[in-house]
Design an enzyme around this catalytic site. Structure first.
Site, mmCIF file in Angstrom:
data_model
loop_
_atom_site.group_PDB
_atom_site.id
_atom_site.type_symbol
_atom_site.label_atom_id
_atom_site.label_comp_id
_atom_site.label_asym_id
_atom_site.label_seq_id
_atom_site.Cartn_x
_atom_site.Cartn_y
_atom_site.Cartn_z
ATOM 1 N N GLU A 1 0.723 -1.079 -0.218
ATOM 2 C CA GLU A 1 0.633 0.145 -0.236
ATOM 3 C C GLU A 1 0.539 1.632 0.434
ATOM 4 O O GLU A 1 2.009 1.302 0.510
ATOM 5 C CB GLU A 1 -1.247 0.008 1.185
ATOM 6 C CG GLU A 1 -2.190 1.442 0.904
ATOM 7 C CD GLU A 1 -2.722 0.682 2.918
ATOM 8 O OE1 GLU A 1 -2.810 -0.060 3.303
ATOM 9 O OE2 GLU A 1 -3.814 1.696 2.576
ATOM 10 N N ASN B 1 -12.299 -1.722 -1.010
ATOM 11 C CA ASN B 1 -11.543 -2.152 0.651
ATOM 12 C C ASN B 1 -12.343 -1.969 1.276
ATOM 13 O O ASN B 1 -12.750 -0.751 1.800
ATOM 14 C CB ASN B 1 -10.532 -1.292 0.764
ATOM 15 C CG ASN B 1 -9.788 -1.800 1.098
ATOM 16 O OD1 ASN B 1 -9.320 -2.412 1.728
ATOM 17 N ND2 ASN B 1 -9.123 -0.812 2.279
ATOM 18 N N GLU B 2 -12.426 -3.134 2.385
ATOM 19 C CA GLU B 2 -13.601 -2.687 3.749
ATOM 20 C C GLU B 2 -14.491 -1.554 3.622
ATOM 21 O O GLU B 2 -14.677 -0.402 4.295
ATOM 22 C CB GLU B 2 -11.779 -2.010 5.067
ATOM 23 C CG GLU B 2 -11.320 -3.559 5.083
ATOM 24 C CD GLU B 2 -10.085 -2.902 6.037
ATOM 25 O OE1 GLU B 2 -10.114 -2.396 6.828
ATOM 26 O OE2 GLU B 2 -9.357 -3.826 6.794
ATOM 27 N N TYR C 1 -6.810 -9.710 11.158
ATOM 28 C CA TYR C 1 -5.130 -9.450 11.157
ATOM 29 C C TYR C 1 -4.994 -10.517 12.909
ATOM 30 O O TYR C 1 -6.667 -10.713 13.492
ATOM 31 C CB TYR C 1 -5.107 -8.339 11.889
ATOM 32 C CG TYR C 1 -4.753 -7.287 10.421
ATOM 33 C CD1 TYR C 1 -3.669 -7.322 10.033
ATOM 34 C CD2 TYR C 1 -5.474 -6.576 9.702
ATOM 35 C CE1 TYR C 1 -2.976 -6.784 8.532
ATOM 36 C CE2 TYR C 1 -5.729 -6.008 8.232
ATOM 37 C CZ TYR C 1 -4.595 -6.201 7.616
ATOM 38 O OH TYR C 1 -3.968 -5.769 6.702
ATOM 39 N N GLU D 1 -5.697 -9.036 3.397
ATOM 40 C CA GLU D 1 -5.097 -8.400 4.102
ATOM 41 C C GLU D 1 -4.753 -9.918 4.942
ATOM 42 O O GLU D 1 -6.278 -10.080 5.752
ATOM 43 C CB GLU D 1 -5.566 -7.459 4.807
ATOM 44 C CG GLU D 1 -5.714 -6.384 3.909
ATOM 45 C CD GLU D 1 -6.563 -4.514 4.060
ATOM 46 O OE1 GLU D 1 -6.000 -4.531 5.639
ATOM 47 O OE2 GLU D 1 -6.316 -4.231 3.182
ATOM 48 N N GLN E 1 2.254 -6.104 5.166
ATOM 49 C CA GLN E 1 2.681 -5.809 4.288
ATOM 50 C C GLN E 1 4.172 -6.234 3.501
ATOM 51 O O GLN E 1 3.728 -7.016 3.920
ATOM 52 C CB GLN E 1 1.947 -4.974 3.430
ATOM 53 C CG GLN E 1 0.466 -3.785 4.222
ATOM 54 C CD GLN E 1 -0.289 -2.352 3.745
ATOM 55 O OE1 GLN E 1 1.265 -1.797 2.900
ATOM 56 N NE2 GLN E 1 -1.071 -2.014 4.093
HETATM 57 O O1 AHR Z 1 -3.055 -2.873 5.922
HETATM 58 C C1 AHR Z 1 -3.168 -2.003 6.982
HETATM 59 C C2 AHR Z 1 -4.683 -1.664 6.725
HETATM 60 O O2 AHR Z 1 -5.997 -2.503 7.673
HETATM 61 C C3 AHR Z 1 -5.534 -1.125 5.044
HETATM 62 O O3 AHR Z 1 -4.954 -0.229 4.221
HETATM 63 C C4 AHR Z 1 -7.018 -1.533 5.454
HETATM 64 O O4 AHR Z 1 -7.348 -1.881 4.342
HETATM 65 C C5 AHR Z 1 -7.015 -2.161 6.618
HETATM 66 O O5 AHR Z 1 -7.958 -1.872 7.999
#
Ligand code: AHR
Length: 543
Positions: A57, A204-205, A292, A347, A396
């Site tokens: 990103e 995205n989200e 995550y 992600e 990332q």
């Molecule tokens: O990876 C960091 C952020 O986490 C991304 O920009 C977003 O999509 C997520 O909340």
């Protein structure tokens, strides 16, 4: 036992036997071997190589400094991309790179990043630390970078602050014939041939930073983007694109809709229901999911100087990925029992507290043997669900969150997660094989997690490949594997381990956590290997 649920059930007999042997006599305190059986002549789903994808990103120093240094930099580079990073990434055989975000994608306007660099807009990255965005790294630089590392594009279009027209124009810039105005502009900027956009993220989200849309509102918008954000390269069109008639191109682009970021199934239900009822005019070819390892929000666990408690807790938190995959796969199965739509976990990774002294919003963290072990657990879960999970992107690539690579000016260091990804390259496009074992339990305080994790696969090279993770940070594990269906002549490979749970690679000590050679013993056709504490081993078996 062939899945994590099975792994979670501690083998009571094994535990009692171990406890008795330890109490009875120190002479009997040899660890009981863990029996494993692998059907090398069996079959299973393909482990799609896109499972090993990455996310880059415009965030912090992920791109600027991490990938892009500019042509005038004293850091060796090819057309602005730093050569050390490019050559390290090339060795990972990265199948795809998701760009430009993330949250940033929903405020990215592609026109700011094309044409002569001196004339590009300077904007502010409102999502990430209000950093100045000079737009030096735009569309043409991204494709140059992909070309240098030999990877595919996963473009996320702006559905938050952009429009369908803006996204369609971007697609035309990237994919139209040079005879068109959009294609001629691309040619004037140095690239005559259309680019290959293999994957397209529609938002995205969108339930959060991408616009906080309700699931139903998202679905209505998604249909418009899916219909009009066309790939104009004839080879990349699907059957729903009238320009392609009823014949799909040989290499159609996959459109990926926003899906869940928690156990809430609202987006999964709405998108999959719409997909099931879709007509000829639109479709999607993937559903995104984000998850995550962070314990709780905001992430407070440190990436450095931590102890066994934090180690154990984060391993446990990682296992919630299994609940996420199972929960959302069940909803997808309802609408798509044939599993045509892949679950794209675009992600994932360990999200920790920012490094002391680093800038707010830059998501800069170190990377330890713990993170490599967590990556192995995640990748193993993905392969166990390979029939539905066919693409992912770790968050990332460089300098941000669970990065492969850290840079500091001209210096670069490969992280334990980098080494883990490299060790797993033979699993790309491999065929998963049946494997059975008692995972046992590693416990610390009230945390109890499977002690051993393992996957087996037949690689595209025809060899049997086995990945073995020993989560226990103090005790080695003896593996005694019976391998059916092939002659076992020898087995060797690499092991990644360290002395401490918080061992990292720093710029001064870059090889603290690095793969070392390991060999297994072959005994009467059985394969025996000692897994060091807190380690990941990848072996290949030869006749
Ligand atoms: O990876 C960091 C952020 O986490 C991304 O920009 C977003 O999509 C997520 O909340």
């Amino acid at each position: 036992m062939s899945d994590l649920e099975g792994m979670r059930n501690m083998n009571v007999k094994h535990a009692i036997a171990l406890a008795i042997s330890v109490v009875a006599s120190p002479l009997l305190a040899q660890p009981t071997p863990i029996k494993m059986s692998i059907a090398a002549d069996g079959t299973g789903p393909k482990i799609d190589r896109n499972i090993f994808g990455q996310f880059a990103e415009n965030l912090g120093t992920g791109i600027y400094g991490g990938v892009w240094v500019g042509e005038g930099s004293s850091i060796p580079n090819v057309r602005g991309m730093r050569s050390d990073v490019v050559s390290a990434l090339k060795a990972l055989k990265v199948p795809s790179v998701r760009w430009p975000g993330g949250c940033f994608a929903d405020e990215y306007h592609w026109r700011d990043g094309v044409g002569p660099r001196t004339k590009r807009a300077v904007t502010v990255n409102g999502s990430w630390g209000n950093a100045l965005e000079k737009n030096d790294f735009g569309t043409d630089e991204f494709f140059d970078f992909l070309n240098q590392i030999e990877s595919e594009a996963y473009i996320s279009v702006n559905m938050g602050s952009g429009s369908v027209k803006e996204a369609a124009d971007w697609m035309a810039y990237m994919t139209a014939d040079p005879g068109t105005t959009a294609g001629a502009e691309r040619a004037a900027n140095g690239h005559r041939e259309p680019y290959r956009v293999k994957f397209l993220g529609i938002g995205n989200e969108s339930w959060s930073c991408g616009g906080a849309y309700s699931a139903d509102y998202y679905v209505d918008e998604m249909k418009r983007y899916a219909r009009f954000t066309r790939n104009l390269n004839i080879q990349q069109q699907g059957t729903d694109n009238p320009a392609g008639g009823s014949v799909a191109g040989t290499d159609p682009m996959q459109r990926i809709a926003v899906g869940p970021g928690s156990l809430d199934t609202a987006y999964t239900e709405a998108v999959m229901k719409a997909w099931k009822g879709h007509d000829w005019s639109w479709s999607i070819e993937g559903l995104s999911m984000h998850n995550y390892t962070w314990m709780s929000w905001p992430p407070s666990f440190s990436s450095i100087d931590f102890g066994e408690r934090e180690y154990a807790m984060l391993i446990k938190d990682t296992l919630k990925m299994e609940d996420m995959i199972r929960g959302h796969s069940a909803v997808m199965d309802k609408y798509d029992p044939a599993k045509k739509v892949p679950l794209v976990i675009d992600e994932w990774g360990v999200w920790l507290a920012k490094l002391p002294g680093s800038r707010d919003g830059f998501l800069h963290q170190q990377n330890s043997i713990r993170d490599a072990i967590i990556a192995s657990i995640n990748l193993n879960m993905f392969t166990r669900h390979a029939d539905r999970v066919r693409m992912t992107a770790i968050a990332q690539m460089v300098n941000v969150l669970q990065a492969m690579i850290l840079t500091d000016g001209p210096r670069m260091v490969l992280t334990p997660t980098y080494h883990l990804f490299k060790m797993y390259v033979p699993f790309q496009n491999a065929t998963r094989l049946p494997i059975d074992f008692d995972a046992g339990t590693y416990s610390f305080g009230d945390v109890r997690v499977p002690r051993i994790d393992a996957i087996a696969a037949r690689g595209t090279d025809g060899k049997l490949w086995i990945a073995l993770t020993n989560v226990d940070p103090s005790k080695p594990a003896e593996i005694d594997a019976e391998i059916a269906g092939i002659r076992v002549g020898a087995a060797s490979g690499t092991v990644l381990t360290a002395d401490r749970v918080d061992a990292i690679n720093s710029f001064d000590k870059p090889d603290t956590v690095a793969p070392r050679p390991i060999s297994a013993r072959v005994n009467g056709g059985r394969l025996q290997v000692t897994l060091p504490p807190k380690s990941v081993t990848v072996l290949s078996v030869t006749p």
